[in-house]
Design a protein around this motif. Structure first.
Motif, PDB file in Angstrom:
ATOM      1  N   ARG A   1       0.823  -1.206   0.000  1.00 41.41           N
ATOM      2  CA  ARG A   1       0.000   0.000   0.000  1.00 41.41           C
ATOM      3  C   ARG A   1       0.859   1.258   0.000  1.00 41.41           C
ATOM      4  NH1 ARG A   1      -4.124   0.016   4.738  1.00 41.41           N
ATOM      5  NH2 ARG A   1      -4.281   2.136   3.921  1.00 41.41           N
ATOM      6  N   ALA A   2       2.098   1.130   0.434  1.00 38.74           N
ATOM      7  CA  ALA A   2       2.999   2.277   0.421  1.00 38.74           C
ATOM      8  C   ALA A   2       3.668   2.485  -0.930  1.00 38.74           C
ATOM      9  CB  ALA A   2       4.079   2.098   1.496  1.00 38.74           C
ATOM     10  N   ASP A   3       3.464   1.545  -1.862  1.00 37.46           N
ATOM     11  CA  ASP A   3       4.071   1.683  -3.188  1.00 37.46           C
ATOM     12  C   ASP A   3       3.320   2.739  -3.986  1.00 37.46           C
ATOM     13  OD1 ASP A   3       5.803  -0.308  -2.492  1.00 37.46           O
ATOM     14  OD2 ASP A   3       4.726  -1.901  -3.537  1.00 37.46           O
ATOM     15  N   PRO A   4       4.002   3.573  -4.733  1.00 36.61           N
ATOM     16  CA  PRO A   4       3.327   4.658  -5.470  1.00 36.61           C
ATOM     17  C   PRO A   4       2.405   4.162  -6.575  1.00 36.61           C
ATOM     18  CG  PRO A   4       5.651   4.528  -6.062  1.00 36.61           C
ATOM     19  CD  PRO A   4       5.472   3.617  -4.888  1.00 36.61           C
ATOM     20  N   ASP A   5       2.658   2.934  -7.094  1.00 43.37           N
ATOM     21  CA  ASP A   5       1.845   2.446  -8.209  1.00 43.37           C
ATOM     22  C   ASP A   5       0.557   1.768  -7.760  1.00 43.37           C
ATOM     23  OD1 ASP A   5       3.687   3.316 -10.050  1.00 43.37           O
ATOM     24  OD2 ASP A   5       4.775   1.414 -10.108  1.00 43.37           O
ATOM     25  N   THR A   6       0.385   1.553  -6.459  1.00 45.15           N
ATOM     26  CA  THR A   6      -0.777   0.796  -5.993  1.00 45.15           C
ATOM     27  C   THR A   6      -2.083   1.479  -6.365  1.00 45.15           C
ATOM     28  OG1 THR A   6       0.490  -0.123  -4.155  1.00 45.15           O
ATOM     29  CG2 THR A   6      -1.903  -0.165  -3.965  1.00 45.15           C
ATOM     30  N   GLU A   7      -2.174   2.788  -6.125  1.00 41.52           N
ATOM     31  CA  GLU A   7      -3.415   3.508  -6.420  1.00 41.52           C
ATOM     32  C   GLU A   7      -3.654   3.594  -7.921  1.00 41.52           C
ATOM     33  OE1 GLU A   7      -5.637   7.737  -5.329  1.00 41.52           O
ATOM     34  OE2 GLU A   7      -3.620   7.312  -4.610  1.00 41.52           O
ATOM     35  N   ARG A   8      -2.584   3.806  -8.705  1.00 40.82           N
ATOM     36  CA  ARG A   8      -2.748   3.863 -10.158  1.00 40.82           C
ATOM     37  C   ARG A   8      -3.223   2.526 -10.700  1.00 40.82           C
ATOM     38  NH1 ARG A   8       2.093   6.955 -10.012  1.00 40.82           N
ATOM     39  NH2 ARG A   8       3.304   5.117 -10.595  1.00 40.82           N
ATOM     40  N   ASP A   9      -2.697   1.437 -10.151  1.00 43.34           N
ATOM     41  CA  ASP A   9      -3.134   0.115 -10.597  1.00 43.34           C
ATOM     42  C   ASP A   9      -4.613  -0.095 -10.287  1.00 43.34           C
ATOM     43  OD1 ASP A   9      -0.606  -0.336 -11.459  1.00 43.34           O
ATOM     44  OD2 ASP A   9      -0.057  -1.758  -9.882  1.00 43.34           O
ATOM     45  N   ALA A  10      -5.031   0.342  -9.104  1.00 43.20           N
ATOM     46  CA  ALA A  10      -6.439   0.193  -8.733  1.00 43.20           C
ATOM     47  C   ALA A  10      -7.334   0.994  -9.678  1.00 43.20           C
ATOM     48  CB  ALA A  10      -6.653   0.644  -7.287  1.00 43.20           C
ATOM     49  N   GLU A  11      -6.922   2.220 -10.025  1.00 45.05           N
ATOM     50  CA  GLU A  11      -7.705   3.028 -10.956  1.00 45.05           C
ATOM     51  C   GLU A  11      -7.749   2.389 -12.338  1.00 45.05           C
ATOM     52  OE1 GLU A  11      -5.840   6.802 -10.858  1.00 45.05           O
ATOM     53  OE2 GLU A  11      -6.663   7.366  -8.893  1.00 45.05           O
ATOM     54  N   GLY A  12      -6.610   1.788 -12.755  1.00 37.94           N
ATOM     55  CA  GLY A  12      -6.580   1.112 -14.045  1.00 37.94           C
ATOM     56  C   GLY A  12      -7.527  -0.068 -14.087  1.00 37.94           C
ATOM     57  N   LEU A  13      -7.588  -0.837 -12.999  1.00 37.21           N
ATOM     58  CA  LEU A  13      -8.488  -1.985 -12.958  1.00 37.21           C
ATOM     59  C   LEU A  13      -9.946  -1.546 -12.971  1.00 37.21           C
ATOM     60  CD1 LEU A  13      -6.687  -4.349 -10.424  1.00 37.21           C
ATOM     61  CD2 LEU A  13      -6.734  -4.508 -12.916  1.00 37.21           C
ATOM     62  N   VAL A  14     -10.246  -0.402 -12.332  1.00 37.47           N
ATOM     63  CA  VAL A  14     -11.619   0.126 -12.380  1.00 37.47           C
ATOM     64  C   VAL A  14     -11.994   0.492 -13.812  1.00 37.47           C
ATOM     65  CG1 VAL A  14     -13.084   2.053 -11.672  1.00 37.47           C
ATOM     66  CG2 VAL A  14     -11.635   0.909  -9.993  1.00 37.47           C
ATOM     67  N   ALA A  15     -11.054   1.113 -14.542  1.00 39.53           N
ATOM     68  CA  ALA A  15     -11.323   1.465 -15.940  1.00 39.53           C
ATOM     69  C   ALA A  15     -11.549   0.227 -16.792  1.00 39.53           C
ATOM     70  CB  ALA A  15     -10.161   2.285 -16.502  1.00 39.53           C
ATOM     71  N   VAL A  16     -10.749  -0.820 -16.559  1.00 40.56           N
ATOM     72  CA  VAL A  16     -10.921  -2.065 -17.300  1.00 40.56           C
ATOM     73  C   VAL A  16     -12.277  -2.685 -16.975  1.00 40.56           C
ATOM     74  CG1 VAL A  16     -10.050  -4.411 -17.601  1.00 40.56           C
ATOM     75  CG2 VAL A  16      -8.454  -2.505 -17.466  1.00 40.56           C
ATOM     76  N   ASN A  17     -12.649  -2.669 -15.708  1.00 40.34           N
ATOM     77  CA  ASN A  17     -13.956  -3.190 -15.310  1.00 40.34           C
ATOM     78  C   ASN A  17     -15.085  -2.477 -16.034  1.00 40.34           C
ATOM     79  OD1 ASN A  17     -14.635  -5.219 -13.043  1.00 40.34           O
ATOM     80  ND2 ASN A  17     -12.695  -4.348 -12.399  1.00 40.34           N
ATOM     81  N   ALA A  18     -15.013  -1.143 -16.070  1.00 38.94           N
ATOM     82  CA  ALA A  18     -16.074  -0.362 -16.714  1.00 38.94           C
ATOM     83  C   ALA A  18     -16.155  -0.677 -18.201  1.00 38.94           C
ATOM     84  CB  ALA A  18     -15.829   1.125 -16.496  1.00 38.94           C
ATOM     85  N   LEU A  19     -14.994  -0.745 -18.872  1.00 37.31           N
ATOM     86  CA  LEU A  19     -14.987  -1.005 -20.306  1.00 37.31           C
ATOM     87  C   LEU A  19     -15.515  -2.394 -20.622  1.00 37.31           C
ATOM     88  CD1 LEU A  19     -14.240  -0.441 -23.246  1.00 37.31           C
ATOM     89  CD2 LEU A  19     -11.923  -1.200 -22.716  1.00 37.31           C
ATOM     90  N   LEU A  20     -14.999  -3.409 -19.936  1.00 36.30           N
ATOM     91  CA  LEU A  20     -15.408  -4.777 -20.232  1.00 36.30           C
ATOM     92  C   LEU A  20     -16.856  -5.014 -19.837  1.00 36.30           C
ATOM     93  CD1 LEU A  20     -12.236  -6.803 -19.195  1.00 36.30           C
ATOM     94  CD2 LEU A  20     -12.868  -5.900 -21.426  1.00 36.30           C
ATOM     95  N   GLY A  21     -17.297  -4.400 -18.744  1.00 34.97           N
ATOM     96  CA  GLY A  21     -18.695  -4.545 -18.361  1.00 34.97           C
ATOM     97  C   GLY A  21     -19.632  -3.942 -19.397  1.00 34.97           C
ATOM     98  N   THR A  22     -19.276  -2.755 -19.897  1.00 39.16           N
ATOM     99  CA  THR A  22     -20.099  -2.115 -20.927  1.00 39.16           C
ATOM    100  C   THR A  22     -20.100  -2.926 -22.213  1.00 39.16           C
ATOM    101  OG1 THR A  22     -19.611   0.072 -20.011  1.00 39.16           O
ATOM    102  CG2 THR A  22     -20.414  -0.014 -22.270  1.00 39.16           C
ATOM    103  N   ALA A  23     -18.905  -3.365 -22.639  1.00 36.03           N
ATOM    104  CA  ALA A  23     -18.812  -4.165 -23.861  1.00 36.03           C
ATOM    105  C   ALA A  23     -19.578  -5.469 -23.717  1.00 36.03           C
ATOM    106  CB  ALA A  23     -17.348  -4.435 -24.194  1.00 36.03           C
ATOM    107  N   GLY A  24     -19.509  -6.082 -22.524  1.00 38.23           N
ATOM    108  CA  GLY A  24     -20.263  -7.315 -22.305  1.00 38.23           C
ATOM    109  C   GLY A  24     -21.759  -7.089 -22.384  1.00 38.23           C
TER     110      GLY A  24
END
Length: 724
Positions: free
Chosen positions: A153-176
């Protein structure tokens, strides 16, 4: 029954191949999206990187926790702070007494800016080589103690990775969702048209003693066999396509670099049984209609289609039409901003598109009669289009889907983006904008400077929700009023001070002079007086506080307005001393408020690409089926004296005419769907920028026309027409 169904499938494989391909592709896409979604939900845990060598990590508090009502009880909810707390000096001294402390330069600010305007920095986290229990005893509630995998959680990329996964979820959910909608639509319309073409066959079976139940079971058995084969092929296709999709998402920057498809079985099971359900649901209504065919009714039926809109279909179409109107009206009255959200403007058009597609047979004949085509060929085209309503409606429906989706979804996205860009232009008087991290504002002769920093405020609304609002922290409210042109609906932004706040109309409490309790970006509670209220607009009009209420926020933007006669080049040169990038306001607006973002374009390409592929398959399959039973009709034209080119012209003309009718209905659906965001923008006091994607809708209609004409002219019935 299975033997008869298999024999029927063998005899009609050329006309059912399109249904098989559409269903297999649909299952493949559902499997692909499902595997992608499952991989985001069950993402692998990455090992800690920043403090990998330390058994314990102490990190400043980064979450605001507030108690809210949850029915008869209360619960704690947490939101991430805009300015997480640092590890203070006293705590660092105590930790060093326990063991070695590993410290690096954390990104968070410690304390207010210094007299020079520069903010001092300190660690947001440190590694401690000491027993975890002893560290927890010393730290108490002053910071967070992380051990094991939680240290990442102290790594700087943790929050960016979480935001990226949210974007992937939104895209794939919409496409599905689009995949499921269009696949059901295509399969259902294909089976319905197939049943309509087999009226005489069913009449013969009824004459031979087949019962209505046996006809229904025959069609359901055929659908089940096609469903099993297509679903199995689709699952295999999905397993191959999912890794390719993951690589594409990473390449487009929508997913973290480590994102990959994991070997998870349940999405394949879901896709397989969804394919089965789609196949059976698609044929169910058609099988019931086939079961009602009388023994002699089909044998004596004329070539002019009648009764093509059963009462149930008419009722369902009207109900969906009313539902679409209700959803749009409800959103406009209750929450106009909802119509500007991607989830709404992608899903709501599907209701209206389905309604118009169900009522298409009712609309086709009047529309066809409105258009007078010249010459004998034109007369034949108009007459055949009106007479063969089932064939015409089967061509119109998929064109309506792709044109309506492309126009509504892409048009709404473009309209919202254009409105936001126009709103940003209206809200500034600046000539130059300086951007960067931790800028150092300084007076510049011949210019008015308004420096601001990003922050956030949290407010508990109705006692049951903790709402986070983006905000800007400003140095000088009077300079902000001089450089900006904010949409103030009440109060005066120049009255802003360290004990007050500027809010927008979305806040539960937005009366000038009233006091609102908030939590600032660093979690401190505060009671602030409302001095001005902004129009909600497109959602970019946030709150404003002074820098004293966001001391940890670093200046990232300076808006500059030149005095009359000031030397722009000289002012720009002096502004470079602030440590940022100096740009004319138009260039800054183009970079920060584009008409359509790259991720939005990629998402639209995925969603609309799926719909276009299905449309092409549906058109090709429908016209191949129709051509296979038109030999007698086309031979009659030859016997009446029509030449082979004339026959081909009639077939191509009918097809283009039907595609044109579908495009017209699709544009009508687009106009209605775009009226919703336009009305929402007007009600929110935002610029109304309606953008119709003519090139996209025209391109989609053009592809449909090319594929449809090619498929219509392909069957052997057209190639072998001759005078017998």
């Amino acid at each position: 029954m299975l033997t008869v169904a298999l024999a029927s499938l063998r005899a009609r494989w050329t006309t059912l191949i399109g249904t098989f391909v559409a269903l297999a592709l649909g299952v493949g896409l559902i499997a692909t999206m499902g595997l992608g979604l499952a991989s985001t939900l069950d993402a692998p845990d990455r090992a800690p990187q920043r403090f990998a060598g330390s058994p314990v990590v102490v990190m400043g508090v980064d979450t605001l926790t507030v108690r809210v009502r949850r029915g008869p009880s209360t619960a704690e909810v947490g939101h991430r702070l805009a300015h997480p707390h640092p590890v203070d000096t006293e705590l660092l001294r105590e930790l060093r007494a326990l063991g070695p402390v590993t410290r690096d330069d954390g990104p968070e600010l410690v304390g207010p800016p210094s007299a020079t305007g520069r903010a001092t920095r300190g660690p947001d986290a440190v590694g401690v080589d000491a027993p975890a229990d002893e560290v927890r005893r010393v730290v108490g509630d002053r910071a967070q103690v992380l051990t094991g995998d939680d240290r990442r959680r102290a790594d700087p990329d943790t929050e960016r990775d979480a935001e990226g996964l949210v974007a992937v979820n939104a895209l794939l959910g919409t496409a599905g969702g689009v995949t499921a909608f269009v696949s059901v639509f295509v399969v259902a319309s294909t089976f319905a048209f197939s049943v309509a073409l087999r009226r005489r066959e069913f009449g013969l079976l009824r004459t031979a003693g087949a019962t209505p139940g046996q006809l229904r079971r025959l069609l359901l058995t055929e659908a089940a066999v096609i469903g099993v084969l297509a679903s199995a092929a689709g699952c295999a296709l999905g397993r191959l396509a999912a890794p390719v999709l993951a690589e594409l998402l990473v390449a487009e920057g929508m997913a973290p670099s480590w994102f990959a498809i994991r070997p998870i079985a349940w999405p394949l099971h879901v896709a397989f049984w969804t394919g089965q359900a789609v196949a059976l649901a698609g044929v169910w209504a058609a099988s019931r209609r086939a079961g009602r065919t009388g023994p002699a009714e089909a044998l004596r039926e004329a070539d002019v289609d009648t009764g093509v809109l059963p009462p149930v279909r008419r009722l369902l179409g009207v109900a969906l039409l009313a539902g679409a109107a209700f959803l749009m009206t409800k959103s406009l009255v209750a929450d106009p901003s909802a119509l500007l959200k991607r989830k709404t403007y992608i899903t709501q058009p599907m209701v209206l598109i389905t309604a118009v597609a169900l009522l298409a047979p009712l609309l086709v004949r009047p529309l066809a009669r409105l258009v007078r085509l010249p010459g004998a060929t034109g007369t034949l085209v108009s007459a055949n289009t009106s007479a063969a309503l089932r064939r015409t409606a089967a061509i119109v429906a998929p064109v309506l889907v792709i044109v309506g989706l492309a126009g509504s979804v892409a048009g709404s996205a473009m309209s919202v983006s254009a409105a936001r860009a126009a709103e940003a232009r209206e809200h500034t008087r600046a000539d130059l904008v300086v951007t960067g991290r931790d800028l150092r504002p300084r007076p510049v002769p011949g210019a008015t400077l308004s420096a601001s920093a990003p922050t956030a405020v949290h407010v508990r609304e109705e006692g049951s929700a903790l709402v986070t609002s983006e905000a800007r922290a400003v140095d000088d409210p009077k300079a902000l009023a001089a450089v900006g042109r904010l949409p103030v609906v009440a109060g005066d932004i120049r009255d802003l001070d360290d004990r007050s706040i500027v809010v927008n109309e979305e806040w539960e409490q937005h009366t000038v002079g009233s006091t609102v309790r908030v939590w600032l970006g660093d979690g401190r509670p505060a009671k602030l007086r409302i001095v001005a209220v902004l129009a909600l607009g497109t959602g970019n009009n946030g709150a404003y506080v002074t820098r004293a209420n966001a001391p940890a926020a670093g200046v990232d933007r300076i808006d500059v307005r030149l005095a009359p006669g000031a030397d722009r080049a000289a002012v720009a040169e002096r502004l470079r001393g602030t440590g940022g990038t100096v740009r004319p306001v138009e260039r800054w607006l183009a970079a920060t408020h584009p008409r359509t973002g790259a991720q939005t374009r990629f998402g639209l390409a995925v969603v609309l690409g799926i719909a276009l592929v299905y449309t092409v398959i549906a058109l090709a399959n429908t016209l191949l089926m129709a051509g296979s039973v038109r030999a007698r009709e086309l031979d009659a034209l030859r016997l009446a004296g029509a030449t082979r080119p004339r026959v081909l012209a009639v077939v191509a003309g009918e097809t283009l005419f039907a595609v044109g009718l579908g495009a017209v209905l699709g544009l009508a659906v687009t106009a209605v769907n775009l009226a919703g965001p336009a009305a929402a923008l007007a009600s929110l006091s935002a610029p109304v920028e309606v953008s119709v994607p003519w090139s996209l809708t025209g391109g989609a209609a053009g592809v449909c026309a090319v594929v449809a004409v090619g498929a219509a002219l392909l069957p052997g019935a057209v190639r072998r027409t001759r005078c017998r």
